[in-house]
Design a protein around this motif. Structure first.
Motif, PDB file in Angstrom:
ATOM      1  N   GLU A 113      45.082 -52.735 -51.913  1.00 20.04           N
ATOM      2  CA  GLU A 113      44.304 -51.722 -52.833  1.00 20.04           C
ATOM      3  C   GLU A 113      45.248 -51.096 -53.617  1.00 20.04           C
ATOM      4  N   LEU A 114      46.375 -50.721 -53.387  1.00 15.86           N
ATOM      5  CA  LEU A 114      47.252 -50.048 -54.338  1.00 15.86           C
ATOM      6  C   LEU A 114      47.738 -51.063 -55.374  1.00 15.86           C
ATOM      7  N   ALA A 115      47.895 -52.246 -55.241  1.00 14.46           N
ATOM      8  CA  ALA A 115      48.354 -53.210 -56.268  1.00 14.46           C
ATOM      9  C   ALA A 115      47.146 -53.392 -57.067  1.00 14.46           C
ATOM     10  N   LYS A 116      45.931 -53.103 -56.631  1.00 16.74           N
ATOM     11  CA  LYS A 116      44.726 -53.538 -57.616  1.00 16.74           C
ATOM     12  C   LYS A 116      44.772 -52.284 -58.742  1.00 16.74           C
ATOM     13  N   LEU A 117      45.369 -51.475 -58.410  1.00 15.41           N
ATOM     14  CA  LEU A 117      45.367 -49.955 -59.410  1.00 15.41           C
ATOM     15  C   LEU A 117      46.544 -50.335 -60.454  1.00 15.41           C
TER      16      LEU A 117
END
Ligand SMILES: NC(=O)C1=CN([C@@H]2O[C@H](COP(=O)(O)OP(=O)(O)OC[C@H]3O[C@@H](n4cnc5c(N)ncnc54)[C@H](O)[C@@H]3O)[C@@H](O)[C@H]2O)C=CC1
Ligand SMILES: CC(=O)N[C@@H]1[C@@H](OP(=O)(O)OP(=O)(O)OC[C@H]2O[C@@H](n3ccc(=O)[nH]c3=O)[C@H](O)[C@@H]2O)O[C@H](C(=O)O)[C@@H](O)[C@@H]1O
Length: 453
Positions: free
Chosen positions: A246-250
């Motif tokens: 999820e953080l990677a998608k930011l």
């Protein structure tokens, strides 16, 4: 001699167990079962392995291991079979009659609608019940939903064998092993969790594993608690990988390299954010959350959401690739893309829930011509891709390469000839593998940063 007998002297039981007087059956001789059977043979002296696959059984009886990528296993199997300490059969009844300790490590997968599939476990337990004797101990090592040993295995053994539930032992002793390091793990890389369906079951199981592992035993109050421990370990991993994803998608919203930020965040001990990737595969981590979700009344939104996040990563990877090609003035529709890796993890011959399937499907849906390479998998066509040898990829005039599984063999590709291709690096290894050069490498979480230039 049965170990489920509190009247016997434990030291006498230990002596008997380690001198071949307590025959052990291991039901399920796969990636986990064969290493386990070999270590049991090394420790206890008489092991009868059971598998439904005649080819597996024949190979073992010829002293051969069919499991790839397990250091030491081939030699140990050959040695134990040669010494007459390990043999295999397809007859569950034969093994059950001969054994006093019965270990179950068959697959416990999910059905297509995410229901735990305990068919193999049930068949294995029924087979054991046919040959169960008073004083025997049944140990379940395959991961099961909470309450399975006490609520399903023990009653089934009693009804098939005709024995009362207090005449034999049942314990859950989870396999905490990773493929590629199975012997090391089984022999004691981590403490061994043991949970008995009753006190005497727990005592007998602790006695056995006290001989098998060099590490500590972690005794649990009951079998259900031990079942929960295994599932908690697995869902911890799934949720934490989902956090990383999820953080990677930011990355583009924040304009940063999220992987760099994760590495920095993990430099203090209270943070252990896992690694973003193209998805979570295997027949363990993506399955275990459903063993809890389907067996508890209370809602588990975090487990459910983590599964959704992780299952979204193959599509996210394809989206990254399409965007990357567009930035190069190319269209994914009509492009040629090479997918590196079909198995769910490097070095392990397992494709259940592999992220590669979603990546290939997504590329096909966008009109790409999809090639794929994997040193461990022969039937690549069934995944919807054209098989190609990794070494030949530079000759295929590919527009893009997407690394899904970092098999070490891929490091030997002549990356210098792929400078014109977009390289989507799902596992954060390509900068090292490519070395100096003018590459276009996109990573999951790496944002707009096109490394290698
Ligand atoms: N693979 C892993 O990394 C780990 C797996 N586990 C647990 O161990 C279980 C087994 O995993 P693997 O060994 O990787 O599976 P696998 O698929 O490599 O091997 C399973 C073996 O069981 C045999 N089998 C199936 N039904 C049977 C039956 N009724 N009687 C006898 N043999 C039967 C199959 O022919 C196969 O040889 C998993 O479902 C999981 O719960 C636990 C920790 C690690
Ligand atoms: C808690 C834990 O670490 N469990 C281990 C896990 O091993 P498994 O072979 O399933 O591999 P894994 O390293 O968990 O990877 C599962 C999947 O998740 C992906 N993965 C893994 C770690 C990570 O940070 N990011 C990520 O994307 C992998 O690529 C793979 O597709 O599951 C095994 C099991 O229980 O079957 C267990 O014995 C192993 O110790």
């Amino acid at each position: 001699m049965g170990l489920y007998d509190s009247q016997r002297d434990p030291d006498e039981q230990r002596r008997a167990f380690t001198s071949g007087e307590v025959p052990v059956s291991v039901v399920g001789l796969g990636k986990m079962g064969l290493p386990l059977a070999a270590v049991y043979a090394e420790t206890a002296g008489e092991v009868i392995g059971v598998d439904v696959d005649q080819g597996v059984v024949d190979g073992i009886n010829e002293g051969r291991s069919h499991i790839k990528g397990e250091p030491g296993l081939s030699d140990l199997v050959a040695e134990q079979v040669e010494a007459g300490r390990l043999r295999a059969t397809t007859s569950a009844a034969e093994a059950a009659e001969a054994a006093a300790v019965h270990v179950v490590i068959v697959p416990t997968p999910l059905t297509d609608d995410h229901e735990p599939d305990l068919g193999a476990l049930t068949a294995a337990v029924e087979g054991i019940g046919e040959g169960l004797s008073k004083g025997d101990l049944v140990v379940v090592e395959c991961t099961v939903p909470p309450g399975t040993c006490e609520g399903r295995v023990r009653p089934l053994l009693s009804s098939v064998s005709g024995l009362d539930e207090d005449e034999f032992g049942v314990a859950f002793c989870p396999e905490r092993t990773s493929s590629g390091r199975a012997l090391k793990d089984i022999r004691g890389a981590y403490p061994k969790v043991v949970g008995g369906a009753d006190e005497e079951s727990g005592r007998a199981a602790e006695l056995i594993y006290g001989e098998l592992t060099s590490n500590d035993i972690v005794p649990m109050a009951d079998a259900t608690s031990a079942e929960a421990v295994k599932l908690f370990e697995g869902v911890y991993r799934d949720v934490n990988i989902a956090l990383a994803n999820e953080l990677a998608k930011l990355d583009r919203d924040l304009g940063i390299d999220v992987n760099e930020a994760i590495d920095a965040a993990n430099t203090q001990p209270f943070c252990d954010i896992h690694t973003p990737g193209p998805g979570v595969g295997g027949h363990c981590i993506p399955f275990y959350p459903y063993f809890i979700m389907k067996y508890t009344e209370t809602d588990t939104p975090l487990l459910r959401t983590a599964r959704e996040v992780n299952d979204s990563m193959p599509a996210h990877t394809v989206h990254l690739l399409a965007d990357g090609l567009e930035a190069m003035g190319r269209d994914v529709d009509g492009s040629t893309v090479a997918v590196l890796g079909i198995t769910y993890r490097a070095g392990v011959e397992e494709t259940r829930k592999t992220p590669a399937a979603g990546v290939i499907d997504g590329l096909n849906a966008r009109g790409a011509k999809v090639l794929a390479a994997d040193p461990l998998i022969d039937d690549i066509e069934s995944f919807g891709a054209t098989p190609v040898d990794a070494a030949d990829i530079p000759d295929e005039d590919v527009d893009a390469v997407v690394l899904v599984t970092a098999h070490e063999e891929f490091a030997d590709i002549d990356w210098g000839r792929l400078e014109d291709a977009l390289l989507v690096d799902g596992r954060g290894v390509l900068e090292e593998w490519c070395g100096e050069g003018d590459y276009r490498i996109l990573t999951i979480g790496g944002g707009e940063r096109v490394s290698g230039q």
